[in-house]
Structures are given as C-alpha cells and as structure tokens.
Motif scaffolding. Sequence first.
Motif, mmCIF file in Angstrom:
data_model
loop_
_atom_site.group_PDB
_atom_site.id
_atom_site.type_symbol
_atom_site.label_atom_id
_atom_site.label_comp_id
_atom_site.label_asym_id
_atom_site.label_seq_id
_atom_site.Cartn_x
_atom_site.Cartn_y
_atom_site.Cartn_z
ATOM 1 N N TRP A 51 -40.884 -12.963 -22.163
ATOM 2 C CA TRP A 51 -42.153 -12.256 -22.015
ATOM 3 C C TRP A 51 -42.233 -11.097 -23.018
ATOM 4 O O TRP A 51 -43.253 -10.899 -23.680
ATOM 5 N N TYR A 52 -41.149 -10.347 -23.133
ATOM 6 C CA TYR A 52 -41.133 -9.190 -24.033
ATOM 7 C C TYR A 52 -41.357 -9.632 -25.483
ATOM 8 O O TYR A 52 -42.208 -9.077 -26.190
ATOM 9 N N TYR A 53 -40.610 -10.639 -25.935
ATOM 10 C CA TYR A 53 -40.722 -11.038 -27.337
ATOM 11 C C TYR A 53 -42.030 -11.761 -27.631
ATOM 12 O O TYR A 53 -42.563 -11.655 -28.732
ATOM 13 N N ARG A 54 -42.566 -12.492 -26.666
ATOM 14 C CA ARG A 54 -43.876 -13.106 -26.886
ATOM 15 C C ARG A 54 -44.961 -12.035 -26.978
ATOM 16 O O ARG A 54 -45.906 -12.157 -27.761
ATOM 17 N N ARG A 55 -44.839 -10.986 -26.174
ATOM 18 C CA ARG A 55 -45.794 -9.886 -26.254
ATOM 19 C C ARG A 55 -45.713 -9.187 -27.598
ATOM 20 O O ARG A 55 -46.736 -8.871 -28.211
ATOM 21 N N ARG A 56 -44.496 -8.960 -28.091
ATOM 22 C CA ARG A 56 -44.319 -8.331 -29.402
ATOM 23 C C ARG A 56 -44.888 -9.214 -30.509
ATOM 24 O O ARG A 56 -45.504 -8.715 -31.451
ATOM 25 N N THR A 57 -44.696 -10.528 -30.403
ATOM 26 C CA THR A 57 -45.238 -11.446 -31.403
ATOM 27 C C THR A 57 -46.757 -11.406 -31.382
ATOM 28 O O THR A 57 -47.406 -11.375 -32.434
ATOM 29 N N TRP A 58 -47.342 -11.402 -30.188
ATOM 30 C CA TRP A 58 -48.798 -11.346 -30.064
ATOM 31 C C TRP A 58 -49.345 -10.044 -30.657
ATOM 32 O O TRP A 58 -50.337 -10.042 -31.377
ATOM 33 N N GLU A 59 -48.670 -8.913 -30.390
ATOM 34 C CA GLU A 59 -49.098 -7.628 -30.963
ATOM 35 C C GLU A 59 -49.015 -7.655 -32.486
ATOM 36 O O GLU A 59 -49.893 -7.132 -33.165
ATOM 37 N N LEU A 60 -47.979 -8.259 -33.025
ATOM 38 C CA LEU A 60 -47.835 -8.360 -34.473
ATOM 39 C C LEU A 60 -48.943 -9.224 -35.061
ATOM 40 O O LEU A 60 -49.539 -8.868 -36.086
ATOM 41 N N GLN A 61 -49.258 -10.330 -34.412
ATOM 42 C CA GLN A 61 -50.334 -11.188 -34.896
ATOM 43 C C GLN A 61 -51.677 -10.474 -34.848
ATOM 44 O O GLN A 61 -52.503 -10.622 -35.753
ATOM 45 N N GLN A 62 -51.903 -9.695 -33.798
ATOM 46 C CA GLN A 62 -53.154 -8.938 -33.705
ATOM 47 C C GLN A 62 -53.230 -7.876 -34.793
ATOM 48 O O GLN A 62 -54.281 -7.656 -35.397
ATOM 49 N N ALA A 63 -52.115 -7.210 -35.060
ATOM 50 C CA ALA A 63 -52.090 -6.184 -36.101
ATOM 51 C C ALA A 63 -52.321 -6.806 -37.471
ATOM 52 O O ALA A 63 -53.050 -6.249 -38.298
#
Length: 73
Positions: A51-63
Amino acid sequence: MEKVSSLINYLIGLVLMWFARHTPQDIAFMVGSGVALVTLVINVATFFINWYYRRRTWELQQALAKGKGYEDR
C-alpha cells in the motif's frame, strides 16, 4: 559447569514432560496454529508495505503528469 549442565538437563526434562502430556494431534494443532498466525502477520505486513509503495508511485505519477519533477516535492 555443573550448574549449567543441571539447568540444561532440567530444561530438557521440562520439554519432554510437555511433549508427553500432549497427543500428536494436540502438537500438530499447536504447530499448525503457529504457522497460520505467522502467515497472517506476514500477509498483513505485505499488505501495508505494498500500500505504501503503490501510494508513493501514484504520487510520483501525479507529480510527473503535472509537469513537476520528483525533486520538486
């Protein structure tokens, strides 16, 4: 040295008494329960790590979609 060997002998005696008290079915149940509990803990930990790393990946994609680099956060 005698104190250490006596302590080891008493501990071995206690373990053997514990095994003699239970049937093989009881011991199998306890071992199976322990394995199931360890499996549950591993699965819960894996869930939160993913969950943590998928959230970080999603934030990176949004950025990156907004034109910001990862360093701009």
